[in-house]
Design a protein around this motif. Structure first.
Motif, mmCIF file in Angstrom:
data_model
loop_
_atom_site.group_PDB
_atom_site.id
_atom_site.type_symbol
_atom_site.label_atom_id
_atom_site.label_comp_id
_atom_site.label_asym_id
_atom_site.label_seq_id
_atom_site.Cartn_x
_atom_site.Cartn_y
_atom_site.Cartn_z
ATOM 1 N N LEU A 47 33.625 40.810 39.475
ATOM 2 C CA LEU A 47 34.060 41.143 40.833
ATOM 3 C C LEU A 47 33.074 40.637 41.878
ATOM 4 C CD1 LEU A 47 35.212 44.816 40.164
ATOM 5 C CD2 LEU A 47 36.657 42.775 40.270
ATOM 6 N N ARG A 55 36.685 35.690 40.797
ATOM 7 C CA ARG A 55 36.805 37.017 41.424
ATOM 8 C C ARG A 55 38.266 37.423 41.568
ATOM 9 N NH1 ARG A 55 33.447 35.034 45.398
ATOM 10 N NH2 ARG A 55 35.045 35.310 47.000
ATOM 11 N N ASP A 56 39.078 36.495 42.058
ATOM 12 C CA ASP A 56 40.494 36.805 42.276
ATOM 13 C C ASP A 56 41.178 37.209 40.973
ATOM 14 O OD1 ASP A 56 40.203 36.251 44.943
ATOM 15 O OD2 ASP A 56 41.167 34.275 44.862
ATOM 16 N N TRP A 59 40.134 40.738 40.110
ATOM 17 C CA TRP A 59 40.810 41.725 40.961
ATOM 18 C C TRP A 59 42.289 41.852 40.615
ATOM 19 C CZ3 TRP A 59 38.636 45.430 43.486
ATOM 20 C CH2 TRP A 59 37.333 45.288 43.978
ATOM 21 N N ASN A 60 42.872 40.787 40.119
ATOM 22 C CA ASN A 60 44.292 40.826 39.756
ATOM 23 C C ASN A 60 44.533 41.449 38.384
ATOM 24 O OD1 ASN A 60 45.162 39.658 42.161
ATOM 25 N ND2 ASN A 60 44.929 37.576 41.381
ATOM 26 N N LEU A 62 43.152 44.659 37.543
ATOM 27 C CA LEU A 62 42.524 45.978 37.655
ATOM 28 C C LEU A 62 43.050 46.969 36.621
ATOM 29 C CD1 LEU A 62 42.103 46.562 41.503
ATOM 30 C CD2 LEU A 62 40.348 46.025 39.805
ATOM 31 N N THR A 76 31.525 47.265 45.524
ATOM 32 C CA THR A 76 32.057 46.027 46.115
ATOM 33 C C THR A 76 32.506 46.257 47.558
ATOM 34 O OG1 THR A 76 34.269 46.510 45.227
ATOM 35 C CG2 THR A 76 32.849 45.074 43.910
ATOM 36 N N SER A 87 37.492 40.822 49.317
ATOM 37 C CA SER A 87 38.269 40.899 48.072
ATOM 38 C C SER A 87 38.495 42.356 47.683
ATOM 39 C CB SER A 87 37.538 40.175 46.934
ATOM 40 O OG SER A 87 37.467 38.793 47.170
ATOM 41 N N ALA A 88 37.448 43.153 47.829
ATOM 42 C CA ALA A 88 37.549 44.573 47.474
ATOM 43 C C ALA A 88 38.518 45.303 48.402
ATOM 44 C CB ALA A 88 36.168 45.219 47.529
ATOM 45 N N HIS A 91 42.179 44.996 47.955
ATOM 46 C CA HIS A 91 42.740 45.644 46.760
ATOM 47 C C HIS A 91 42.552 47.160 46.767
ATOM 48 C CE1 HIS A 91 42.538 41.432 45.429
ATOM 49 N NE2 HIS A 91 43.530 41.750 44.630
#
Length: 211
Positions: A47, A55-56, A59-60, A62, A76, A87-88, A91
């Motif tokens: 993350l 990172r994406d 996050w996708n 979770l 984050t 990014s955090a 989401h």
């Protein structure tokens, strides 16, 4: 874990990462994933990874973080890097859905989100403002934050101020602010409509919608 190489999750090649994530999910579905549990720290580090694609992808997924009961994700939200932070915050809804971060922690971290609204990076600024109404809807941005929002309507940087105005009507519809209060500051929007730029076009459009 014979087929899975954890390092593939941070490969610069998207197709390699995709296969690795698929394998992670298959391992979890099998019910035998003690080795993954031993690598919670590695998953959490994704993350914060410098490459956005890595990172994406993290996050996708979770739901994987939920299954592995990974803790410390709330950090984050207040990261030093705007890129990590946005990014955090993008989401937050999923963080709540999977109960990865308690709502009160997210609410108490919102001071960090406000900084994104005036980020040095135009793309991050744009994303943060687009997210603002959603955070109001989720109850992350609090009624007590109104005055702070109003300050953005007269922000010294036109590239920041225009976004506050752009979402003003949506925030009025949500009941977060009143039309009367923003009209009291209309001169700051009119000011933006007098200068030749892309901002002028947006300002003129917003002015017509407010009348």
């Amino acid at each position: 874990m014979d087929k899975l190489k954890l390092k593939d999750l941070k490969s610069p090649k998207q197709e390699i990462r995709q296969k690795a994530w698929e394998e992670v999910i298959n391992i979890i579905k099998s019910g035998y994933y003690s080795n993954l549990l031993e690598n919670r720290g590695f998953f959490r580090s994704l993350l914060w990874f410098p490459l956005q694609g890595v990172r994406d992808d993290a996050w996708n997924h979770l739901e994987v973080y939920k299954m592995l009961t990974i803790e410390g994700i709330e950090r984050t939200l207040v990261a030093n890097s705007d890129k990590i932070k946005i990014s955090a915050w993008e989401h937050v809804e999923e963080l709540l859905k999977y109960e990865l971060v308690p709502k009160d922690i997210i609410v108490s971290s919102r001071y960090s989100f406000w900084r994104l609204l005036r980020s040095y990076y135009p793309t991050i600024r744009k994303k943060a403002w687009k997210l603002f109404p959603k955070l109001v809807e989720l109850g992350i941005i609090q009624p007590s934050d109104k005055e702070r929002y109003y300050e953005f309507l007269s922000h010294k940087k036109p590239s920041v101020r225009i976004y506050a105005w752009k979402y003003s009507l949506e925030l009025v519809k949500q009941g977060f602010i009143t039309k009367e209060n923003i009209l009291n500051q209309i001169k700051y929007l009119e000011e933006l409509s007098t200068k030749e730029s892309n901002i002028k076009k947006i300002a003129v459009k917003i002015l017509s919608e407010l009348k």
